[in-house]
Design a protein around this motif. Sequence first.
Motif, mmCIF file in Angstrom:
data_model
loop_
_atom_site.group_PDB
_atom_site.id
_atom_site.type_symbol
_atom_site.label_atom_id
_atom_site.label_comp_id
_atom_site.label_asym_id
_atom_site.label_seq_id
_atom_site.Cartn_x
_atom_site.Cartn_y
_atom_site.Cartn_z
ATOM 1 N N LEU A 16 -5.461 96.342 7.296
ATOM 2 C CA LEU A 16 -4.331 96.441 8.221
ATOM 3 C C LEU A 16 -4.661 97.344 9.405
ATOM 4 C CD1 LEU A 16 -1.297 96.611 5.764
ATOM 5 C CD2 LEU A 16 -2.168 94.626 7.023
ATOM 6 N N GLU A 17 -5.448 98.396 9.169
ATOM 7 C CA GLU A 17 -5.894 99.236 10.282
ATOM 8 C C GLU A 17 -6.796 98.450 11.229
ATOM 9 O OE1 GLU A 17 -4.832 102.105 11.150
ATOM 10 O OE2 GLU A 17 -3.723 102.679 9.346
ATOM 11 N N VAL A 18 -7.620 97.578 10.667
ATOM 12 C CA VAL A 18 -8.473 96.723 11.502
ATOM 13 C C VAL A 18 -7.606 95.864 12.418
ATOM 14 C CG1 VAL A 18 -10.011 94.722 11.453
ATOM 15 C CG2 VAL A 18 -10.453 96.658 9.933
ATOM 16 N N PHE A 19 -6.613 95.223 11.846
ATOM 17 C CA PHE A 19 -5.766 94.334 12.636
ATOM 18 C C PHE A 19 -4.850 95.097 13.589
ATOM 19 C CE2 PHE A 19 -6.965 91.183 9.407
ATOM 20 C CZ PHE A 19 -7.213 90.083 10.225
ATOM 21 N N GLN A 20 -4.524 96.347 13.250
ATOM 22 C CA GLN A 20 -3.635 97.122 14.098
ATOM 23 C C GLN A 20 -4.309 97.582 15.380
ATOM 24 O OE1 GLN A 20 -3.718 100.698 14.776
ATOM 25 N NE2 GLN A 20 -1.863 100.537 16.024
ATOM 26 N N SER A 21 -5.617 97.668 15.394
ATOM 27 C CA SER A 21 -6.340 98.195 16.550
ATOM 28 C C SER A 21 -5.872 97.529 17.844
ATOM 29 C CB SER A 21 -7.846 97.952 16.361
ATOM 30 O OG SER A 21 -8.565 98.475 17.451
ATOM 31 N N GLY A 22 -5.333 98.346 18.749
ATOM 32 C CA GLY A 22 -4.850 97.839 20.023
ATOM 33 C C GLY A 22 -3.430 97.319 19.994
ATOM 34 N N LEU A 23 -2.789 97.346 18.821
ATOM 35 C CA LEU A 23 -1.425 96.850 18.669
ATOM 36 C C LEU A 23 -0.538 97.947 18.097
ATOM 37 C CD1 LEU A 23 -2.287 93.398 17.021
ATOM 38 C CD2 LEU A 23 -1.745 93.810 19.431
ATOM 39 N N SER A 24 0.758 97.700 18.060
ATOM 40 C CA SER A 24 1.672 98.666 17.457
ATOM 41 C C SER A 24 1.697 98.483 15.945
ATOM 42 C CB SER A 24 3.089 98.483 18.016
ATOM 43 O OG SER A 24 3.673 97.291 17.519
ATOM 44 N N TRP A 25 1.978 99.569 15.236
ATOM 45 C CA TRP A 25 2.073 99.486 13.786
ATOM 46 C C TRP A 25 3.272 98.640 13.365
ATOM 47 C CZ3 TRP A 25 -1.100 99.503 10.098
ATOM 48 C CH2 TRP A 25 -0.693 99.658 8.776
ATOM 49 N N ALA A 26 4.325 98.646 14.188
ATOM 50 C CA ALA A 26 5.494 97.818 13.889
ATOM 51 C C ALA A 26 5.117 96.345 13.833
ATOM 52 C CB ALA A 26 6.583 98.050 14.929
ATOM 53 N N THR A 27 4.226 95.928 14.725
ATOM 54 C CA THR A 27 3.767 94.536 14.726
ATOM 55 C C THR A 27 3.094 94.188 13.408
ATOM 56 O OG1 THR A 27 3.480 94.473 17.121
ATOM 57 C CG2 THR A 27 2.202 92.886 15.840
ATOM 58 N N ILE A 28 2.272 95.091 12.914
ATOM 59 C CA ILE A 28 1.557 94.850 11.661
ATOM 60 C C ILE A 28 2.518 94.828 10.475
ATOM 61 C CG2 ILE A 28 -0.253 95.711 10.116
ATOM 62 C CD1 ILE A 28 -1.204 94.528 12.837
ATOM 63 N N LEU A 29 3.464 95.750 10.457
ATOM 64 C CA LEU A 29 4.424 95.774 9.358
ATOM 65 C C LEU A 29 5.248 94.497 9.296
ATOM 66 C CD1 LEU A 29 5.957 99.370 9.117
ATOM 67 C CD2 LEU A 29 4.319 98.268 7.578
ATOM 68 N N ARG A 30 5.640 93.997 10.457
ATOM 69 C CA ARG A 30 6.425 92.759 10.474
ATOM 70 C C ARG A 30 5.632 91.580 9.904
ATOM 71 N NH1 ARG A 30 8.527 94.772 15.483
ATOM 72 N NH2 ARG A 30 6.817 93.771 16.616
ATOM 73 N N LYS A 31 4.332 91.626 10.059
ATOM 74 C CA LYS A 31 3.478 90.531 9.612
ATOM 75 C C LYS A 31 2.828 90.804 8.255
ATOM 76 C CE LYS A 31 2.233 89.119 14.350
ATOM 77 N NZ LYS A 31 2.554 87.679 14.275
ATOM 78 N N ALA B 7 -5.365 79.483 12.649
ATOM 79 C CA ALA B 7 -4.200 78.627 12.881
ATOM 80 C C ALA B 7 -2.910 79.214 12.299
ATOM 81 C CB ALA B 7 -4.452 77.246 12.280
ATOM 82 N N ASN B 8 -3.003 80.361 11.650
ATOM 83 C CA ASN B 8 -1.855 80.970 10.973
ATOM 84 C C ASN B 8 -1.077 81.842 11.963
ATOM 85 O OD1 ASN B 8 -0.059 82.455 9.376
ATOM 86 N ND2 ASN B 8 -1.501 82.610 7.675
ATOM 87 N N THR B 9 0.062 81.351 12.409
ATOM 88 C CA THR B 9 0.845 82.083 13.400
ATOM 89 C C THR B 9 1.543 83.312 12.820
ATOM 90 O OG1 THR B 9 2.759 80.650 12.987
ATOM 91 C CG2 THR B 9 1.257 80.005 14.764
ATOM 92 N N GLY B 10 1.514 83.461 11.508
ATOM 93 C CA GLY B 10 2.162 84.606 10.884
ATOM 94 C C GLY B 10 1.359 85.880 10.957
ATOM 95 N N ILE B 11 0.056 85.777 11.251
ATOM 96 C CA ILE B 11 -0.810 86.951 11.289
ATOM 97 C C ILE B 11 -1.324 87.167 12.713
ATOM 98 C CG2 ILE B 11 -1.502 86.555 8.893
ATOM 99 C CD1 ILE B 11 -4.259 85.639 10.009
ATOM 100 N N VAL B 12 -2.153 88.175 12.875
ATOM 101 C CA VAL B 12 -2.838 88.401 14.150
ATOM 102 C C VAL B 12 -4.082 87.523 14.161
ATOM 103 C CG1 VAL B 12 -4.041 90.100 15.581
ATOM 104 C CG2 VAL B 12 -1.978 90.766 14.314
ATOM 105 N N ARG B 13 -4.108 86.552 15.056
ATOM 106 C CA ARG B 13 -5.168 85.537 15.036
ATOM 107 C C ARG B 13 -6.335 85.941 15.935
ATOM 108 N NH1 ARG B 13 -2.105 80.124 16.411
ATOM 109 N NH2 ARG B 13 -1.064 81.508 17.890
ATOM 110 N N ASN B 14 -6.915 87.071 15.617
ATOM 111 C CA ASN B 14 -8.061 87.595 16.348
ATOM 112 C C ASN B 14 -9.312 87.307 15.511
ATOM 113 O OD1 ASN B 14 -10.165 89.718 16.910
ATOM 114 N ND2 ASN B 14 -8.715 90.263 18.524
ATOM 115 N N VAL B 15 -10.193 86.469 16.034
ATOM 116 C CA VAL B 15 -11.346 86.014 15.253
ATOM 117 C C VAL B 15 -12.252 87.177 14.862
ATOM 118 C CG1 VAL B 15 -13.385 84.534 15.243
ATOM 119 C CG2 VAL B 15 -11.271 83.720 16.289
ATOM 120 N N ALA B 16 -12.450 88.112 15.784
ATOM 121 C CA ALA B 16 -13.323 89.250 15.480
ATOM 122 C C ALA B 16 -12.751 90.084 14.335
ATOM 123 C CB ALA B 16 -13.513 90.113 16.721
ATOM 124 N N LYS B 17 -11.442 90.278 14.327
ATOM 125 C CA LYS B 17 -10.806 91.060 13.266
ATOM 126 C C LYS B 17 -10.786 90.295 11.945
ATOM 127 C CE LYS B 17 -7.925 93.711 16.471
ATOM 128 N NZ LYS B 17 -6.536 94.026 16.915
#
Length: 212
Positions: free
Chosen positions: A55-70, A99-109
């Motif tokens: 989750l810390e990987v995906f949070q990089s550059g984003l808000s923690w609220a965004t990660i919690l919602r997902k 293709a999963n719109t529910g998560i952060v769709r960043n290929v590198a992450k």
Amino acid sequence: MSNLPAIKNLDGLIVGSDGLARPAWATEGMLQSYYDTEWGMPVRGEREMFERVSLEVFQSGLSWATILRKRDAFRDAFHDFDPDIVAKFTDADVERLKANTGIVRNVAKISATISNAIATVRLRDAGGLADFIWSFKPAATPTPEKFSDIPTSSKESTELSAALRARGFKFVGPTNMFALMEAVGIVDTHLVGSHRRGSSGVWVVESRNSVS
């Protein structure tokens, strides 16, 4: 105490209508619930720690609220962050996740999370991910009076970052790893005076007059 007004102090604590003092970021909704029940509490299991790293990987550059919602969508997409399963993800899984719109769709992450699962499995030979991360617990924890007192990295988070990278982990910079250390109880950066200060049981509770 339900009629008490909130006292706003964005760099310090806010006393809510329940009479409890929290930082400004943790005064509403899911962030308040996360702060009150989970953030800063010790995490000792491999799967749980792998989830937090991911989750810390995906949070990089984003808000923690965004990660919690997902978060629920992340858990579903990554099989509840079972490292044995994620370590075996294929190119087809990467395409599925893209293709999963529910998560952060960043290929590198996404790729980093798969690499980190492989590294987590390998790390079992050295005692496991959770014990490895906890081995970087500092001798003392910060005692911030206000939000701006909280550091964004430390000597220990820098050392942890380097050690994890040497083990094959990715997206584990010193800032990310300090945030991880806060989240899993390795350091206590609850503001002095917060109702959650010392709640992890890892650190002795200081008074407002304590010197850091």
